[in-house]
Design a protein around this motif. Structure first.
Motif, PDB file in Angstrom:
ATOM      1  N   SER A   7       0.851  -1.188   0.000  1.00 18.25           N
ATOM      2  CA  SER A   7       0.000   0.000   0.000  1.00 18.25           C
ATOM      3  C   SER A   7       0.885   1.235   0.000  1.00 18.25           C
ATOM      4  CB  SER A   7      -0.898   0.031   1.243  1.00 18.25           C
ATOM      5  OG  SER A   7      -1.680  -1.131   1.339  1.00 18.25           O
ATOM      6  N   ILE A   8       0.304   2.366  -0.399  1.00 21.66           N
ATOM      7  CA  ILE A   8       1.017   3.630  -0.348  1.00 21.66           C
ATOM      8  C   ILE A   8       0.138   4.663   0.340  1.00 21.66           C
ATOM      9  CG2 ILE A   8       0.247   4.271  -2.687  1.00 21.66           C
ATOM     10  CD1 ILE A   8       2.942   5.793  -2.963  1.00 21.66           C
ATOM     11  N   TYR A   9       0.755   5.424   1.238  1.00 21.28           N
ATOM     12  CA  TYR A   9       0.078   6.512   1.942  1.00 21.28           C
ATOM     13  C   TYR A   9       0.742   7.818   1.521  1.00 21.28           C
ATOM     14  CZ  TYR A   9      -2.067   3.117   5.167  1.00 21.28           C
ATOM     15  OH  TYR A   9      -2.793   2.085   5.709  1.00 21.28           O
ATOM     16  N   ILE A  10      -0.044   8.773   1.051  1.00 20.90           N
ATOM     17  CA  ILE A  10       0.487  10.040   0.560  1.00 20.90           C
ATOM     18  C   ILE A  10      -0.068  11.162   1.431  1.00 20.90           C
ATOM     19  CG2 ILE A  10       0.758  11.535  -1.455  1.00 20.90           C
ATOM     20  CD1 ILE A  10      -0.064   9.009  -3.134  1.00 20.90           C
ATOM     21  N   HIS A  11       0.816  11.777   2.208  1.00 17.17           N
ATOM     22  CA  HIS A  11       0.411  12.800   3.175  1.00 17.17           C
ATOM     23  C   HIS A  11       0.492  14.190   2.554  1.00 17.17           C
ATOM     24  CE1 HIS A  11       1.757  15.473   6.703  1.00 17.17           C
ATOM     25  NE2 HIS A  11       0.440  15.468   6.656  1.00 17.17           N
ATOM     26  N   LEU A  12      -0.624  14.907   2.571  1.00 16.69           N
ATOM     27  CA  LEU A  12      -0.706  16.230   1.955  1.00 16.69           C
ATOM     28  C   LEU A  12      -1.560  17.145   2.805  1.00 16.69           C
ATOM     29  CD1 LEU A  12      -1.707  14.636  -1.403  1.00 16.69           C
ATOM     30  CD2 LEU A  12       0.429  15.883  -1.160  1.00 16.69           C
ATOM     31  N   ASP A  13      -1.423  18.455   2.569  1.00 13.56           N
ATOM     32  CA  ASP A  13      -2.374  19.353   3.212  1.00 13.56           C
ATOM     33  C   ASP A  13      -3.546  19.570   2.251  1.00 13.56           C
ATOM     34  OD1 ASP A  13      -1.861  21.466   1.397  1.00 13.56           O
ATOM     35  OD2 ASP A  13      -0.314  22.317   2.670  1.00 13.56           O
ATOM     36  N   PRO A  14      -4.657  20.145   2.719  1.00 12.75           N
ATOM     37  CA  PRO A  14      -5.855  20.267   1.873  1.00 12.75           C
ATOM     38  C   PRO A  14      -5.655  21.082   0.601  1.00 12.75           C
ATOM     39  CG  PRO A  14      -6.430  20.603   4.179  1.00 12.75           C
ATOM     40  CD  PRO A  14      -4.928  20.591   4.108  1.00 12.75           C
ATOM     41  N   ARG A  15      -4.597  21.885   0.530  1.00 11.31           N
ATOM     42  CA  ARG A  15      -4.369  22.699  -0.673  1.00 11.31           C
ATOM     43  C   ARG A  15      -3.945  21.864  -1.871  1.00 11.31           C
ATOM     44  NH1 ARG A  15      -2.627  26.536   3.365  1.00 11.31           N
ATOM     45  NH2 ARG A  15      -0.759  25.288   3.649  1.00 11.31           N
ATOM     46  N   MET A  16      -3.305  20.703  -1.641  1.00  7.05           N
ATOM     47  CA  MET A  16      -2.753  19.909  -2.738  1.00  7.05           C
ATOM     48  C   MET A  16      -3.398  18.548  -2.914  1.00  7.05           C
ATOM     49  SD  MET A  16      -0.586  21.726  -4.317  1.00  7.05           S
ATOM     50  CE  MET A  16       0.028  20.406  -5.365  1.00  7.05           C
ATOM     51  N   SER A  17      -4.144  18.068  -1.925  1.00  9.10           N
ATOM     52  CA  SER A  17      -4.622  16.686  -1.953  1.00  9.10           C
ATOM     53  C   SER A  17      -5.470  16.371  -3.177  1.00  9.10           C
ATOM     54  CB  SER A  17      -5.411  16.376  -0.672  1.00  9.10           C
ATOM     55  OG  SER A  17      -6.544  17.203  -0.568  1.00  9.10           O
ATOM     56  N   HIS A  18      -6.310  17.292  -3.611  1.00 11.27           N
ATOM     57  CA  HIS A  18      -7.212  17.001  -4.736  1.00 11.27           C
ATOM     58  C   HIS A  18      -6.462  16.920  -6.064  1.00 11.27           C
ATOM     59  CE1 HIS A  18     -10.313  17.644  -1.816  1.00 11.27           C
ATOM     60  NE2 HIS A  18      -9.870  18.860  -1.576  1.00 11.27           N
ATOM     61  N   HIS A  55      -6.285  20.044  10.139  1.00 10.30           N
ATOM     62  CA  HIS A  55      -6.159  18.664   9.669  1.00 10.30           C
ATOM     63  C   HIS A  55      -5.348  18.616   8.385  1.00 10.30           C
ATOM     64  CE1 HIS A  55      -9.300  19.606   6.672  1.00 10.30           C
ATOM     65  NE2 HIS A  55      -8.877  18.533   6.031  1.00 10.30           N
ATOM     66  N   ASP A  56      -4.772  17.451   8.122  1.00 11.69           N
ATOM     67  CA  ASP A  56      -4.148  17.135   6.841  1.00 11.69           C
ATOM     68  C   ASP A  56      -4.839  15.917   6.257  1.00 11.69           C
ATOM     69  OD1 ASP A  56      -2.412  19.209   7.167  1.00 11.69           O
ATOM     70  OD2 ASP A  56      -0.597  17.990   7.332  1.00 11.69           O
ATOM     71  N   CYS A  57      -4.599  15.682   4.971  1.00 16.65           N
ATOM     72  CA  CYS A  57      -5.192  14.537   4.273  1.00 16.65           C
ATOM     73  C   CYS A  57      -4.114  13.490   3.988  1.00 16.65           C
ATOM     74  CB  CYS A  57      -5.813  14.970   2.951  1.00 16.65           C
ATOM     75  SG  CYS A  57      -6.985  16.333   3.099  1.00 16.65           S
ATOM     76  N   ILE A  58      -4.490  12.232   4.069  1.00 11.71           N
ATOM     77  CA  ILE A  58      -3.584  11.139   3.721  1.00 11.71           C
ATOM     78  C   ILE A  58      -4.322  10.229   2.748  1.00 11.71           C
ATOM     79  CG2 ILE A  58      -2.208   9.198   4.556  1.00 11.71           C
ATOM     80  CD1 ILE A  58      -2.110  10.590   7.287  1.00 11.71           C
TER      81      ILE A  58
END
Length: 216
Positions: A7-18, A55-58
């Motif tokens: 699996s891969i987990y990609i940690h981003l803030d809401p500005r870049m996740s989409h 919060h951040d998105c993963i």
């Protein structure tokens, strides 16, 4: 590089996740997208012109249907009120349960063929959002983007087994390696920053020394 059961987990803030999700959908396939995890954290809340960003998105993808997910390793605590509500009866082994009708609803007693026992679970399966505190005082290495070990502990327990190989291409403070080492996983860490490399080296040497002292 990803194993078939990986699996891969990609940690981003809401500005870049989409934006990144569009690319990862193309790389792995939309059907391999499993979750957008929401990591909630503490911090100063001083913004008065909009909502404070807390919060951040993963993004969580797998390479195939045959991926590792150890849900029992990351069960969340059962509320005490729920535990009491599910502890009406006790069996010969001392395990608590309630009696339910096969078609739903609580039953006052067991009726052969019409009821079943629902035992108190060990915990609740993990949700797609979770909260962690800052890195504990004994974890801190004075690196600006350091993540708490609790965050990586949850991820590695869920998506890997002992002796599996973990890779972090943006290793930073080395939290992934530190947790992988403590959980008995093999690891490869990458970063082009000298500060990151020196920080990781020092951190991992301290873990190795701590293990050695424990064995002695």
């Amino acid at each position: 590089l990803l194993a078939d059961d990986g699996s891969i987990y990609i940690h981003l803030d809401p500005r870049m996740s989409h934006y990144v999700k569009i690319m990862t959908d193309e790389i792995f396939g939309k059907d391999r997208f499993l979750n957008e995890l929401i990591w909630v954290y503490e911090g100063r809340e001083m913004t008065k012109t909009k909502y404070n960003e807390k919060h951040d998105c993963i993004l969580f993808y797998s390479k195939s249907n045959n991926y590792v997910f150890n849900y029992k390793e990351i069960l969340e605590p059962l509320k005490e009120s729920s535990r009491k509500a599910l502890s009406k009866f006790v069996d010969e082994e001392g395990k608590y349960y309630i009696i339910r009708y096969q078609n739903g609803g609580f039953a006052p007693k067991e009726i052969e063929g019409k009821t079943y026992r629902q035992y108190v679970p060990d915990g609740v399966p993990a949700r797609d959002w979770f909260f962690t505190d800052y890195a504990r005082k004994d974890e801190r290495v004075n690196y600006p983007t350091q993540k708490p070990e609790g965050l990586l502990d949850k991820i590695l327990r869920a998506s890997s087994n002992e002796n599996d190989l973990i890779i972090d291409c943006f290793a930073g403070s080395g939290t992934t390696a530190a947790v992988a080492e403590k959980l008995g996983r093999r690891w490869i860490m990458c970063d082009f920053g000298k500060h990151a490399i020196y920080t990781m080296q020092k951190r991992l040497l301290e873990i190795a020394e701590s293990k050695k002292l424990g064995e002695d």
